[in-house]
Structure formats: C-alpha cells, structure tokens
Design an enzyme around this catalytic site. Sequence first.
Site, PDB file in Angstrom:
ATOM      1  N   SER A  42      60.192  58.520  65.471  1.00  0.00           N
ATOM      2  CA  SER A  42      59.583  58.318  64.153  1.00  0.00           C
ATOM      3  C   SER A  42      59.570  59.539  63.251  1.00  0.00           C
ATOM      4  O   SER A  42      59.446  59.400  62.028  1.00  0.00           O
ATOM      5  CB  SER A  42      58.155  57.790  64.316  1.00  0.00           C
TER       6      SER A  42
ATOM      7  N   LYS B 136      57.933  57.692  57.156  1.00  0.00           N
ATOM      8  CA  LYS B 136      56.898  57.384  56.164  1.00  0.00           C
ATOM      9  C   LYS B 136      57.424  57.240  54.739  1.00  0.00           C
ATOM     10  O   LYS B 136      56.788  56.588  53.902  1.00  0.00           O
ATOM     11  CB  LYS B 136      55.818  58.455  56.202  1.00  0.00           C
TER      12      LYS B 136
END
Length: 320
Positions: free
Chosen positions: A305, A52
Amino acid sequence: MTLVGLEELRAAQQRIAGVAVRTPLLPCPWAADGERRLWLKPESLQPTGAFKIRGAYNRLAALTAEERARGVVAQSSGNHAQAVAYAAGLLGIKAVIVMPDTSPAVKVENTRGFGAEVVLVPPHERDTLPAELVEKHGYVWVPPYDDRHIIAGQGTVGLEIAEDAPDELDTVLVPVSGGGLISGTAAALKLACPGVRIVGVEPELAADAQASLRAGEHLAWPVADTYRTVADGLRTPSVGKLPFRHLQAYVDDIVTVTEDEIRDTVALLARRGRLVAEPSGAVAPAAWFHRASEVGGRVAAAVVSGGNLDPALLSELLAR
C-alpha cells in the site's frame, strides 16, 4: 447507508486517470512455494508514495467551486496527508493537515513540500482538531476513509487487479486501517470478479478490525494500544462506519501479523523484490510469507500500500 457500487467505482477510475498511476500487478517468481504463487500490487509507485492519492483526488475533484474556495482540512499520520496536499495543489485548493507529532519526519516534510499547512498535535488530538478547524474557518473536511468518494477512489486498486489478474487468482490480501482501501478494493473485486477471496491484514498490535469483524459489531481500540505498532499507517483505533459495512458484506477474513514479521517482510521486499515498502505497506505480503495456513489460497495478489519509509528505519531493517 448503501454500499459503494460499480458505477461509483468506474466513475472514480475515470476521474483519477492521469493523476494516480495505474500500478502494475507484478509476478514474484522468487516468492513461489510449490504451487503457491504471489503477485504484488506496488502502490508505493504512486506520486505520493501510497495508494491514498486515489481517494484524495477523487474526493477533492468532486468538490463544488464554493467548497474548493473554502479550502480543506484533513487528519492523517502521513499518507492521506500527502495525498490531500498533492491533490489540493493540483486543483488550486488550500489544504490544512492535522498530523500526530509521532508521524515519520519524511511524511511531515513531504506533506509540507506539496504545499499544505501542517499542524502537529499529540496523537489523541488528531481526530478531534479537524472539527474545530471546520467550525472556526469553514474548511471542508476530507476524511481519510469514512467517505463514499474516498472508498470509491481507493477501490480503483481492486478494479485494476480484476483487469490484470491471472485467471487462477483466488485470494487478494489487503492491509486494514480505517478501512477505506479494503472496502473499495473488496467491493470492486466481489462485483467484478466474484469468487475471489478477500483477506484483510492487520498488525497484532492494532487488530481492531479483526476484532470487529469477528464480533459482528463495531469495536475500537485505545490509541495507546494501536500506536505500539511500527506500521504507523495502520494505527487507526477503529474502522469507519461505512467501511465496516463493506467489511461485513465483502471481506472473507482478517488475519494478523507480528512486528517481527512486518519488519522481516520490509527487508525481504527490498532485497528480493527491489521494492521499498513502509511497514504498513508490508503487512499484506507478510501474511503470505508468515501466515500461509490462515490465508489459504494458491495464487494471491498482495497490495503493497505504500513506500514512505524513513531511510534510517530501512537501513536498520536491512541490517537485521
């Protein structure tokens, strides 16, 4: 509503250089199965523990001086929260983060540790309170996925895979929540590396994106349904409008994995890959290990991720 292009992706890559880690593409000989081979993209190595930071920094760095002075607000279950807090700290911007009160404690603590003000709310208020704070305080809203700068920043994952991948790479597995990561990654790979298949991966208990892609229309799941999965970063009830356009244009398929498959893969990555992956970060490799017939392909890269995992949960999963 035009799709994010290669020029925007390249600009994001330059903007985040030196802030986001250029994570390696790791070969996994221990995961080979006959002619099938796997590579992992460990975004858990980012300074905030997840991909992110790429989109958050790209978005905040593009703000005008006037916008920076107003401060920003964002909503997140944890990884976007930490990324916005971290990026805001680097740029000297006030950040207020709205988080569901079900967020893992490690993510709440890290977000506060990066200097942001955290507002905890019931899950159903996470996506509505930011608009109220924008109206009341004049903050700039930094959405978690439905934004061109966010998508372009996350898409630098795809640019790096395209640059590092072996010639025989035929499939890339990417987790799906709000759709920012898979949108940007798919756009980058389809534009820079045509012919590679992009397969999204979701938990069975939060499979709104798969339902939307197969129905050809934007669908949403109730919050009470998506919050059943252990993959807390993938509980978004629907993909964003702009991400959905990218899914339709660039994503070949979306497959789902079970809760047991996610949990087993967290433990497997820790034991065999020496990688700490949170459940959300484990779904893409979980599809490789458990859904081979649906995934297809011979040589794949899977995006891990994030790695912001509660130590107690990691201990529980390793003891299975």
